[in-house]
Design an enzyme around this catalytic site. Structure first.
Site, PDB file in Angstrom:
ATOM      1  N   ASP A  52       0.845  -1.188   0.000  1.00 28.78           N
ATOM      2  CA  ASP A  52       0.000   0.000   0.000  1.00 28.78           C
ATOM      3  C   ASP A  52       0.883   1.242   0.000  1.00 28.78           C
ATOM      4  OD1 ASP A  52      -2.946   1.039   0.709  1.00 28.78           O
ATOM      5  OD2 ASP A  52      -1.490   2.233   1.831  1.00 28.78           O
ATOM      6  N   TYR A  57       2.720   9.661   0.779  1.00 24.82           N
ATOM      7  CA  TYR A  57       3.708   8.966   1.598  1.00 24.82           C
ATOM      8  C   TYR A  57       5.136   9.169   1.097  1.00 24.82           C
ATOM      9  CZ  TYR A  57      -0.496   6.253   2.808  1.00 24.82           C
ATOM     10  OH  TYR A  57      -1.750   5.853   3.180  1.00 24.82           O
ATOM     11  N   LYS A  87      -2.574   5.745  -4.325  1.00 24.86           N
ATOM     12  CA  LYS A  87      -3.518   6.856  -4.367  1.00 24.86           C
ATOM     13  C   LYS A  87      -3.069   7.926  -5.350  1.00 24.86           C
ATOM     14  CE  LYS A  87      -3.954   4.921  -0.110  1.00 24.86           C
ATOM     15  NZ  LYS A  87      -2.953   4.168   0.626  1.00 24.86           N
ATOM     16  N   HIS A 102      -7.566   9.428  -2.172  1.00 29.51           N
ATOM     17  CA  HIS A 102      -6.982   9.372  -0.830  1.00 29.51           C
ATOM     18  C   HIS A 102      -7.848  10.061   0.223  1.00 29.51           C
ATOM     19  CE1 HIS A 102      -2.830   9.246   1.368  1.00 29.51           C
ATOM     20  NE2 HIS A 102      -3.808   8.798   2.115  1.00 29.51           N
TER      21      HIS A 102
END
Length: 300
Positions: A52, A57, A87, A102
């Site tokens: 993921d 991130y 995302k 997201h």
């Protein structure tokens, strides 16, 4: 542990099954490109087949590079052996398996740090954004589409015009934030729930230690010869949802997979289900306590 021992779930409208245990790649403070790439490679070695990631991130590039390296090293024979959730589009892959919106919010400019200024926070054109997601699926850029941090009200807005309904809603879910009403709604609509922060996102600016230091969970863990984290993860697994759990430590990666060959007792579950509920991860803790953000947090 062989990857085939991890169960999978079939998502609505997706021909590829999704492993229910995945490795998250969000880290705080950011781990850096090389550390993230090394951790993903290590995770592939110990048995993870679902990763993921997200633009927010900062881990898309190392995840893509790690997959390419795993193929080169023969750790996997094909990209199809892995399930990748993201995302945003920047993975150096021909396609992703699951593409999520997201947040139910829009930022008018690229940001490099949070919280963000109020003036760049805007409402999301939910129907327009979902139409673009459907186009991504039709073009073969993703095998399934879904959402993250979406409440019932916002999902209903999508469903009112969608030709392809969301396959997944990824939200915070753990023994101290059970999301009963949202789970019931999503089950009724055929939307699979994925749990993030199943251990409370300890040691991050948006999480805390309320899961890992919970005495009820610790007592159950002691009686079962497990760790508190394993008890929390097993509870989430028994709720019928999939799990995103993050560790860059090899031994903890393995321990997080070791929740499949045992079960909680009815007494254990009753004790856990009596724990007081409190949401841990909020959009305001990341983006800032702006009016529009607080309104959305109140929905979920």
């Amino acid at each position: 542990m062989a990857a085939t021992t991890i169960p999978s779930v079939n998502l609505k409208g997706c021909e590829k099954a999704m492993p229910v245990l995945s490795m998250g790649t969000a880290s705080y403070p950011p781990a850096g490109l090389e550390a993230t790439k090394a951790a993903v490679l290590e995770a592939i070695k110990v048995g993870y087949r679902h990763f993921d990631t997200a633009f927010a991130y900062g881990s898309e590039k190392p995840v893509g590079e790690a997959i390419a390296e795993a193929l080169r090293l023969g750790l996997i024979q094909s990209r199809d052996e892995l399930f990748v959730t993201t995302k945003l589009w920047n993975l150096q892959l021909d396609y992703v398996d699951l593409y999520l919106i997201h947040w139910p919010i829009r930022l008018t400019e690229m940001v490099s740090k949070t919280p963000v200024a109020r003036e760049i926070v805007r409402p999301l054109d939910v129907k327009g954004a979902w139409a673009a997601m459907e186009e991504c699926k039709k073009l073969g850029l993703t095998k399934a589409i879904g959402v993250s941090n979406f409440a019932t009200k916002t999902i209903q807005e999508i469903l009112s015009s969608a030709t392809i309904p969301p396959a997944v809603n990824q939200v915070e879910l753990n023994p101290l934030w059970r999301q009963e009403k949202l789970k019931e709604f999503c089950k009724e609509k055929g939307i699979h729930i994925t749990a993030y922060s199943p251990l409370g996102a300890n040691n991050t600016k948006w999480g805390d230690n309320r899961i890992v230091d919970n005495q009820v969970l610790a007592d159950i863990a002691k009686s079962r010869g497990k760790t508190t984290a394993q008890v929390a993860l097993r509870w989430v697994f028994e709720e019928g949802v999939s799990i995103v759990t993050k560790s860059f430590n090899r031994e903890r990666m393995k321990a997080n997979l070791d929740i499949l060959d045992w079960s909680l007792t009815e007494e254990d579950i009753q004790k856990i289900n009596q724990l007081p509920q409190r949401k841990g991860t909020t959009m305001a803790s990341v983006l800032g306590a702006h009016d529009i953000v607080l309104e959305l947090d109140a929905l979920l």
